[in-house]
Design a protein around this motif. Structure first.
Motif, PDB file in Angstrom:
ATOM      1  N   GLY A 120      -6.619  -9.024   0.572  1.00 25.80           N
ATOM      2  CA  GLY A 120      -5.997  -8.013   1.448  1.00 25.80           C
ATOM      3  C   GLY A 120      -5.204  -6.979   0.668  1.00 25.80           C
ATOM      4  O   GLY A 120      -5.395  -5.757   0.834  1.00 25.80           O
ATOM      5  N   ALA A 121      -4.321  -7.430  -0.208  1.00 26.51           N
ATOM      6  CA  ALA A 121      -3.511  -6.495  -0.991  1.00 26.51           C
ATOM      7  C   ALA A 121      -4.372  -5.783  -2.031  1.00 26.51           C
ATOM      8  O   ALA A 121      -4.206  -4.581  -2.278  1.00 26.51           O
ATOM      9  N   GLU A 167      10.515   3.410   5.662  1.00 26.69           N
ATOM     10  CA  GLU A 167      10.340   1.952   5.718  1.00 26.69           C
ATOM     11  C   GLU A 167      11.291   1.371   6.767  1.00 26.69           C
ATOM     12  O   GLU A 167      12.468   1.697   6.805  1.00 26.69           O
ATOM     13  N   ARG A 194       4.759 -11.478  -3.636  1.00 25.93           N
ATOM     14  CA  ARG A 194       4.588 -10.201  -2.937  1.00 25.93           C
ATOM     15  C   ARG A 194       5.869  -9.390  -3.015  1.00 25.93           C
ATOM     16  O   ARG A 194       5.845  -8.177  -3.204  1.00 25.93           O
ATOM     17  N   LEU A 232       9.266   3.624  12.590  1.00 25.63           N
ATOM     18  CA  LEU A 232       8.537   4.626  13.370  1.00 25.63           C
ATOM     19  C   LEU A 232       8.428   4.162  14.818  1.00 25.63           C
ATOM     20  O   LEU A 232       7.973   3.052  15.082  1.00 25.63           O
ATOM     21  N   ASP A 267      -3.609  -2.632   5.312  1.00 27.43           N
ATOM     22  CA  ASP A 267      -3.714  -3.521   6.472  1.00 27.43           C
ATOM     23  C   ASP A 267      -3.653  -2.765   7.794  1.00 27.43           C
ATOM     24  O   ASP A 267      -4.199  -3.221   8.796  1.00 27.43           O
ATOM     25  N   ALA A 315       0.839  -1.209   0.000  1.00 26.56           N
ATOM     26  CA  ALA A 315       0.000   0.000   0.000  1.00 26.56           C
ATOM     27  C   ALA A 315       0.872   1.257   0.000  1.00 26.56           C
ATOM     28  O   ALA A 315       0.634   2.194  -0.761  1.00 26.56           O
ATOM     29  N   ALA A 345      -2.707 -13.714  -4.882  1.00 21.58           N
ATOM     30  CA  ALA A 345      -3.643 -13.727  -6.006  1.00 21.58           C
ATOM     31  C   ALA A 345      -4.055 -12.274  -6.236  1.00 21.58           C
ATOM     32  O   ALA A 345      -4.696 -11.664  -5.390  1.00 21.58           O
TER      33      ALA A 345
HETATM   34  P1  FAD Z   1       2.306  -4.731   4.374  1.00 22.05           P
HETATM   35  O1  FAD Z   1       2.444  -5.397   3.061  1.00 22.05           O
HETATM   36  O2  FAD Z   1       2.388  -5.555   5.612  1.00 22.05           O
HETATM   37  O3  FAD Z   1       3.406  -3.576   4.423  1.00 22.05           O
HETATM   38  C1  FAD Z   1       3.673  -2.856   5.613  1.00 22.05           C
HETATM   39  C2  FAD Z   1       5.059  -2.247   5.495  1.00 22.05           C
HETATM   40  O4  FAD Z   1       5.280  -1.400   6.614  1.00 22.05           O
HETATM   41  C3  FAD Z   1       6.170  -3.293   5.507  1.00 22.05           C
HETATM   42  O5  FAD Z   1       7.081  -3.027   4.469  1.00 22.05           O
HETATM   43  C4  FAD Z   1       6.806  -3.127   6.879  1.00 22.05           C
HETATM   44  O6  FAD Z   1       8.199  -3.454   6.889  1.00 22.05           O
HETATM   45  C5  FAD Z   1       6.579  -1.652   7.134  1.00 22.05           C
HETATM   46  N1  FAD Z   1       6.550  -1.292   8.552  1.00 22.05           N
HETATM   47  C6  FAD Z   1       5.984  -1.994   9.573  1.00 22.05           C
HETATM   48  N2  FAD Z   1       6.161  -1.343  10.737  1.00 22.05           N
HETATM   49  C7  FAD Z   1       6.848  -0.214  10.449  1.00 22.05           C
HETATM   50  C8  FAD Z   1       7.326   0.859  11.249  1.00 22.05           C
HETATM   51  N3  FAD Z   1       7.145   0.893  12.580  1.00 22.05           N
HETATM   52  N4  FAD Z   1       7.994   1.884  10.652  1.00 22.05           N
HETATM   53  C9  FAD Z   1       8.195   1.855   9.282  1.00 22.05           C
HETATM   54  N5  FAD Z   1       7.771   0.837   8.483  1.00 22.05           N
HETATM   55  C10 FAD Z   1       7.091  -0.167   9.071  1.00 22.05           C
HETATM   56  N6  FAD Z   1      -3.713 -10.392  -0.375  1.00 22.05           N
HETATM   57  C11 FAD Z   1      -4.235 -10.489  -1.616  1.00 22.05           C
HETATM   58  O7  FAD Z   1      -4.720  -9.487  -2.163  1.00 22.05           O
HETATM   59  N7  FAD Z   1      -4.232 -11.676  -2.297  1.00 22.05           N
HETATM   60  C12 FAD Z   1      -3.712 -12.818  -1.745  1.00 22.05           C
HETATM   61  O8  FAD Z   1      -3.748 -13.878  -2.380  1.00 22.05           O
HETATM   62  C13 FAD Z   1      -3.163 -12.746  -0.435  1.00 22.05           C
HETATM   63  N8  FAD Z   1      -2.623 -13.850   0.131  1.00 22.05           N
HETATM   64  C14 FAD Z   1      -2.072 -13.748   1.380  1.00 22.05           C
HETATM   65  C15 FAD Z   1      -1.550 -14.899   1.970  1.00 22.05           C
HETATM   66  C16 FAD Z   1      -1.014 -14.853   3.244  1.00 22.05           C
HETATM   67  C17 FAD Z   1      -0.468 -16.106   3.868  1.00 22.05           C
HETATM   68  C18 FAD Z   1      -0.999 -13.614   3.943  1.00 22.05           C
HETATM   69  C19 FAD Z   1      -0.423 -13.527   5.326  1.00 22.05           C
HETATM   70  C20 FAD Z   1      -1.512 -12.460   3.368  1.00 22.05           C
HETATM   71  C21 FAD Z   1      -2.071 -12.520   2.091  1.00 22.05           C
HETATM   72  N9  FAD Z   1      -2.623 -11.391   1.476  1.00 22.05           N
HETATM   73  C22 FAD Z   1      -3.184 -11.482   0.230  1.00 22.05           C
HETATM   74  C23 FAD Z   1      -2.688 -10.101   2.201  1.00 22.05           C
HETATM   75  C24 FAD Z   1      -1.602  -9.127   1.784  1.00 22.05           C
HETATM   76  O9  FAD Z   1      -0.318  -9.684   1.966  1.00 22.05           O
HETATM   77  C25 FAD Z   1      -1.741  -7.847   2.623  1.00 22.05           C
HETATM   78  O10 FAD Z   1      -3.086  -7.428   2.650  1.00 22.05           O
HETATM   79  C26 FAD Z   1      -0.901  -6.728   2.042  1.00 22.05           C
HETATM   80  O11 FAD Z   1       0.460  -7.077   2.094  1.00 22.05           O
HETATM   81  C27 FAD Z   1      -1.160  -5.430   2.799  1.00 22.05           C
HETATM   82  O12 FAD Z   1      -0.319  -4.427   2.326  1.00 22.05           O
HETATM   83  P2  FAD Z   1       0.122  -3.244   3.298  1.00 22.05           P
HETATM   84  O13 FAD Z   1       1.051  -2.409   2.490  1.00 22.05           O
HETATM   85  O14 FAD Z   1      -1.075  -2.619   3.913  1.00 22.05           O
HETATM   86  O15 FAD Z   1       0.915  -3.948   4.474  1.00 22.05           O
END
Ligand code: FAD
Length: 376
Positions: free
Chosen positions: A307-308, A31, A105, A128, A295, A12, A50
């Motif tokens: 989720g993604a 990050e 991913r 952070l 997330d 995201a 997916a």
């Molecule tokens: P994240 O991808 O978790 O990114 C968060 C980022 O913030 C990371 O880079 C982390 O290092 C960083 N961060 C964390 N804390 C801090 C901090 N304090 N300071 C600075 N940076 C920080 N989604 C789908 O759409 N399709 C699928 O098929 C799917 N399959 C999945 C299968 C599994 C087993 C799992 C666990 C998840 C799956 N998902 C799927 C969900 C998907 O992975 C997440 O919804 C998605 O990664 C969310 O993106 P995000 O950027 O919100 O969070």
């Protein structure tokens, strides 16, 4: 010009940074991790996703959909692996033409970081640790010690365990509930066989077993990443298989086609970590200059594969809110929350319901004759 801090350079955050830079905003992306590009993935945490039309539509906004699809493999339906009997292919669409896309991913994140780099100031190894939602002051832990910064707008894209959300809770702005499932997941690998895919790469493979379940998605290197879902506690759980013989017996009984496909099964099982699964609910997502996205605002269990895709859709909707308010952040952030909340609550429910469907009902003859769901 206002300074926008995006905390979290995952899916995201890196897409959001691209979209905001495209709008001419001054963006700093913080990050926690070192730059993941060129690095080696953590064992058992590769996760292939997916990616569906919802996510592709968001990538189209920044012109990255074709590049991402070049690294992806289309899956046109589910392939059900029963304990005994024939494999059963269930197409995702009546014409068999529509697909969801298997993508790593990590690969997706790297493409987004590459794209963000031209217009965004990216600061890796900035975790952070503090945030004042009123003044916009930020504190980061870095290898060089504590670093302070300030931003006019702070967007928390730091995932399910969000530190930004934690700070909003600590300041009495937001309340949260975290509902962990009694299930965890472990990754296993089906390597290529004789230089080719060991299973049909045009399907998402599912082994529905009631109490446990496994899925497998294809990778461009002709391997499959399998994800085994199982309870985290109790006698029938990951920890109950405590020896190589017990692991082999379990798979021979419940997943009889897997041992010959996965020669490294026992090693994977013994050494790969168990990941946790849960749903994050919090309100409000935003207050003043701070807003959660992806997330961090609404993590869901992965059983609908959305989720993604949802996190990407958040980014599109936030952009639309900025359009509708003429770039007025004070009006756009509450509008974003009110536009997205109902949809994200609905997908959280559907994801939990789809777990029951995937681990159990997809194998039932009644299901095959009747209802089909679109994804996973
Ligand atoms: P994240 O991808 O978790 O990114 C968060 C980022 O913030 C990371 O880079 C982390 O290092 C960083 N961060 C964390 N804390 C801090 C901090 N304090 N300071 C600075 N940076 C920080 N989604 C789908 O759409 N399709 C699928 O098929 C799917 N399959 C999945 C299968 C599994 C087993 C799992 C666990 C998840 C799956 N998902 C799927 C969900 C998907 O992975 C997440 O919804 C998605 O990664 C969310 O993106 P995000 O950027 O919100 O969070």
């Amino acid at each position: 010009m206002s300074e926008i801090a995006v905390v979290g350079g995952g899916l995201a955050g890196s897409l959001l940074a691209c979209v905001l830079a495209q709008r001419g905003e001054h963006v700093v992306l913080y990050e926690r991790r070192p730059d993941p590009r060129g690095g080696v993935a953590e064992r058992g945490r590769s996760i292939n996703l997916a990616l569906s039309e919802r996510g592709l539509a968001a990538l189209r906004v920044v012109g990255l959909d074709k590049q991402v699809l070049a690294d992806a493999l289309p899956m046109y339906g589910r392939m059900i692996h029963p304990v005994t009997g024939e494999l059963d292919f269930q197409p995702y669409s009546a014409d068999g033409e529509r697909a969801i896309n298997s993508i790593s991913r990590g690969a997706l994140n790297n493409i987004l970081l590459d794209a963000a780099e031209s217009g965004v100031d990216i600061r890796f190894e900035h975790r952070l640790s503090g945030l004042d939602p009123v003044t916009g002051e930020l504190t980061f832990a870095t290898p060089a010690g504590e670093v302070r910064a300030r931003a006019d707008v702070i967007l928390g894209a730091d995932g399910a365990g969000s530190a930004v959300r934690g700070q909003l809770v600590a300041h009495g702005v937001t309340t949260e509930t975290l509902d962990f499932l009694d299930y965890g997941y472990k990754e296993l690998t089906i390597p290529p066989r004789d230089g080719d895919f060991a299973l049909d790469p045009r399907a998402l493979h599912i082994w529905p077993r009631g109490r446990s379940m496994m899925i497998a998605l294809p990778n461009p290197d002709k391997s499959f990443t399998c994800t085994l879902f199982w309870p985290t506690s109790g006698t029938s759980a990951f920890a109950s298989l405590s020896s190589p013989a017990a692991i082999e017996r379990f798979f021979a009984e419940h997943y009889p086609d897997v041992p010959r496909l996965a020669p490294g099964l026992v090693d994977d099982y013994q050494h790969n970590p168990v990941g946790l699964l849960g749903t994050v609910r919090c309100a409000p997502w935003q207050s003043g200059r701070v807003c959660l996205i992806g997330d961090a605002a609404h993590a869901i269990v992965p059983f609908y594969g959305q989720g993604a895709n949802c996190a990407f859709e958040d980014v599109v909707v936030l952009g639309q809110c900025l359009d509708r308010t003429g770039g007025n952040w004070a009006r756009a952030l509450p509008m974003f929350e009110s536009s997205r909340r109902a949809d994200t609550e609905a997908i959280a429910q559907m994801a939990l319901a789809n777990f029951v469907e995937m681990r159990d009902k997809v194998a039932s003859p009644l299901f095959r004759l009747g209802k089909r769901i679109e994804h996973t």
